[in-house]
Design a protein around this motif. Structure first.
Motif, PDB file in Angstrom:
ATOM      1  N   HIS A   1      41.635  43.192  33.940  1.00 35.70           N
ATOM      2  CA  HIS A   1      41.967  41.821  33.524  1.00 35.70           C
ATOM      3  C   HIS A   1      41.445  40.698  34.556  1.00 35.70           C
ATOM      4  O   HIS A   1      40.815  39.788  34.317  1.00 35.70           O
ATOM      5  CB  HIS A   1      43.338  41.645  33.440  1.00 35.70           C
ATOM      6  CG  HIS A   1      43.901  42.457  32.149  1.00 35.70           C
ATOM      7  ND1 HIS A   1      44.332  41.930  31.126  1.00 35.70           N
ATOM      8  CD2 HIS A   1      44.662  43.631  32.138  1.00 35.70           C
ATOM      9  CE1 HIS A   1      44.657  42.690  30.112  1.00 35.70           C
ATOM     10  NE2 HIS A   1      44.448  43.982  30.730  1.00 35.70           N
TER      11      HIS A   1
ATOM     12  N   LEU B   1      44.658  38.942  29.599  1.00 40.80           N
ATOM     13  CA  LEU B   1      43.933  38.679  28.565  1.00 40.80           C
ATOM     14  C   LEU B   1      45.069  38.150  27.624  1.00 40.80           C
ATOM     15  O   LEU B   1      45.045  37.150  26.736  1.00 40.80           O
ATOM     16  CB  LEU B   1      42.916  39.534  28.009  1.00 40.80           C
ATOM     17  CG  LEU B   1      41.782  39.919  28.985  1.00 40.80           C
ATOM     18  CD1 LEU B   1      40.850  40.760  28.435  1.00 40.80           C
ATOM     19  CD2 LEU B   1      41.035  38.504  29.005  1.00 40.80           C
TER      20      LEU B   1
ATOM     21  N   GLN C   1      37.962  39.703  34.024  1.00 41.72           N
ATOM     22  CA  GLN C   1      37.912  38.737  33.201  1.00 41.72           C
ATOM     23  C   GLN C   1      38.511  37.413  33.485  1.00 41.72           C
ATOM     24  O   GLN C   1      37.699  36.499  33.324  1.00 41.72           O
ATOM     25  CB  GLN C   1      38.432  39.179  31.811  1.00 41.72           C
ATOM     26  CG  GLN C   1      37.883  40.311  31.340  1.00 41.72           C
ATOM     27  CD  GLN C   1      36.595  40.709  31.208  1.00 41.72           C
ATOM     28  OE1 GLN C   1      35.976  39.820  30.764  1.00 41.72           O
ATOM     29  NE2 GLN C   1      36.207  41.789  31.630  1.00 41.72           N
TER      30      GLN C   1
ATOM     31  N   ASN D   1      36.625  35.339  25.501  1.00 37.04           N
ATOM     32  CA  ASN D   1      37.574  35.295  26.550  1.00 37.04           C
ATOM     33  C   ASN D   1      37.701  34.071  27.385  1.00 37.04           C
ATOM     34  O   ASN D   1      38.723  33.448  27.579  1.00 37.04           O
ATOM     35  CB  ASN D   1      37.627  36.447  27.394  1.00 37.04           C
ATOM     36  CG  ASN D   1      38.056  37.796  26.630  1.00 37.04           C
ATOM     37  OD1 ASN D   1      38.735  37.968  25.875  1.00 37.04           O
ATOM     38  ND2 ASN D   1      37.612  39.133  27.283  1.00 37.04           N
TER      39      ASN D   1
END
Length: 510
Positions: free
Chosen positions: A180, A3, A183, A219
């Motif tokens: 991570h 991210l 995401q 995100n």
């Protein structure tokens, strides 16, 4: 990819492009990256190591964005804290998460200072606003004068990125641990589903501590190098003004947010023509409300997003082409995920109209509940996240939620679990027994109702009960309806028959 690395990449590739807009403050991706680096370097300087937990008790502001990406860029695990929680509730999360630093909005400074002596794992606190305090440094000063070089921390895609706390039937929140990698996969899912692209201007109006706004829009938007409009306090007229002024293209909100926007008297005067997609979720929306929304906004590009924090969030979705024909349904599977309904023996439920528990599987799902192996084992079975939501499937495979196995109440898009409220009410000296139910409410979806048995000779009003709960529960969790009874209906096992109470009080109004 991680991210924090997304922000650094955007600075290198589209550094001059507008990235974040908050009130009259506007930042390019290069400027965002500098502020993110300043936060990360300060945390590292103060001793934050990979895997350490950093709590963010902040409203929807530009500083939330800088603090969140700064924490994960330092290799830390971000712990967003619901800003609507009462201090005692927030303190429990800060302690349970093993957070070592708290980055907080000025509003919470008195509470943070008061609880800090009871949180021995906390090494430092930082305010994130305009005020300056003797109790702690201001993050704004550090971002303006700190080290803006790249931190150089090697963050792996499979490292933990965040812990998102979600309430449970035990009365205490559980922390869903996401990586991570979760995401990165989710960004691909969102890009393919709602077409988020670099030219999008995304309105972040729903709470950023929620999985929906944070992981489905902030995100993915950052992944794409889009522009984020950050809105702190939801005021429907202001949202419409911002959509027109900033030429917003993507918006997500809970059903109550759309209902409030539609209630603006001069709604039709606002130019919403730049909007490409609207997303709604976090609470059920009736078929009639969906049809009204499509008519009012003069747009059919709505997505229903029916998911669970533990899945990333992920679950099922209803596409724009299905909004009218399947209005009120949750939808079908989302790319990169699988879903099914299961009976009490975990067998597949495939017959249309038969109730089963919604189960979700995919690379966006949480790794575990933090420090809670029992709850993890009960929730993740053979790789499937068991949501606790009861649903039915029609003959085309569309899933519709019908009840919640875990007694969850959804009011204004916020989840309220009965057991948590019941435990707090039980502390009142005038109450001998109590139960919490949700009753239908046209505006908020559901209203929290307390049904209580009083101790001999005691009396109680709804105002007195709400005042008692003020420091124990967030406002949206406190009952707005109170019914005093001689006894609660129970089955032979001693369990309260909530379905009878829901039927009895279904027409109650606050």
């Amino acid at each position: 990819m991680d991210l924090g690395g997304l922000v650094a990449r955007n600075a290198r590739m589209v550094g001059a492009k507008e990235a974040v807009v908050y009130n009259d403050r506007r930042y390019t991706w290069a400027q965002v990256n500098q502020r993110v680096n300043a936060v990360a370097n300060e945390l590292i300087k103060q001793g934050v190591k990979k895997g350490d937990k950093v709590a963010l008790w902040e409203l929807n502001t530009d500083n939330f964005v800088f603090a969140f990406y700064g924490a994960v860029k330092a290799g830390a695990v971000a712990v967003p804290v619901n800003y609507r929680l009462a201090p005692r509730e927030a303190e429990w999360i800060l302690d349970n998460s093993d957070s070592t630093f708290i980055l907080f909005n000025d509003f919470f400074e008195p509470a943070v200072v008061e609880m800090k002596p009871r949180l021995p794992k906390i090494k430092g606190i930082y305010s994130m606003g305009e005020e300056r305090y003797d109790s702690c440094p201001a993050l704004e000063d550090l971002m303006a004068n700190g080290d803006v070089s790249e931190p150089g921390v090697a963050v792996d895609e499979y490292d933990d990125s965040m812990i998102l706390y979600t309430s449970g039937t035990t009365g205490k929140p559980k922390g869903a641990v996401l990586t991570h990698h979760n995401q990165m996969v989710l960004t691909c899912s969102m890009a393919s589903m709602v077409g988020i692209n670099p030219d999008d201007i995304i309105m972040n109006a729903a709470p950023l501590f929620h999985a929906a706004q944070l992981n489905l829009f902030l995100n993915p938007g950052t992944y794409m190098g889009a522009t984020h409009i950050i809105n702190r306090d939801f005021e429907p007229t202001r949202i419409l003004q911002l959509i027109e002024k900033e030429k917003v293209t993507q918006f997500f909100g809970a059903p109550i947010m759309f209902m409030m926007m539609m209630g603006v008297p001069d709604f039709e005067k606002y130019d919403l023509s730049t909007m490409r997609f609207y997303g709604y979720g976090a609470a059920p929306m009736t078929a009639e409300a969906v049809k009204q929304m499509i008519k009012k906004f003069q747009c059919e590009n709505f997505f229903c997003m029916c998911g669970q924090t533990e899945a990333g969030p992920g679950g099922v979705a209803l596409k724009p082409s299905e909004q009218v024909r399947k209005a009120g349904a949750g939808g079908k599977y989302i790319v990169n995920m699988e879903c099914r309904l299961a009976d009490e023996n975990d067998n597949d439920v495939t017959e249309p109209g038969v109730v089963g528990e919604l189960c979700i599987k995919g690379e966006t799902c949480m790794r575990e509940y933090y420090k809670n192996p029992e709850a993890t084992a009960a929730t993740i079975i053979d790789g499937w996240v068991h949501s606790g939501d009861l649903a039915v499937m029609d003959d085309e495979g569309y899933i519709t939620l019908v009840d919640r196995a875990k007694d969850m109440i959804i009011t204004g898009g916020e989840n309220v679990y009965s057991k948590e409220v019941e435990d707090a009410i039980a502390e009142h000296p005038s109450i001998a027994d109590n139960v919490i139910i949700g009753v239908p409410n046209e505006q908020w979806g559901e209203t929290v109702m307390a049904i209580v048995v009083l101790a001999p000779g005691a009396s109680l009003t709804i105002e007195e009960l709400r005042e008692f709960l003020e420091t124990r529960l967030a406002d949206y969790k406190r009952p707005r309806l109170l019914e005093i009874v001689d006894m609660l209906p129970r089955n032979v096992s001693g369990k309260v028959l909530k379905f009878q109470l829901r039927d009895t009080y279904k027409d109650a109004t606050a």
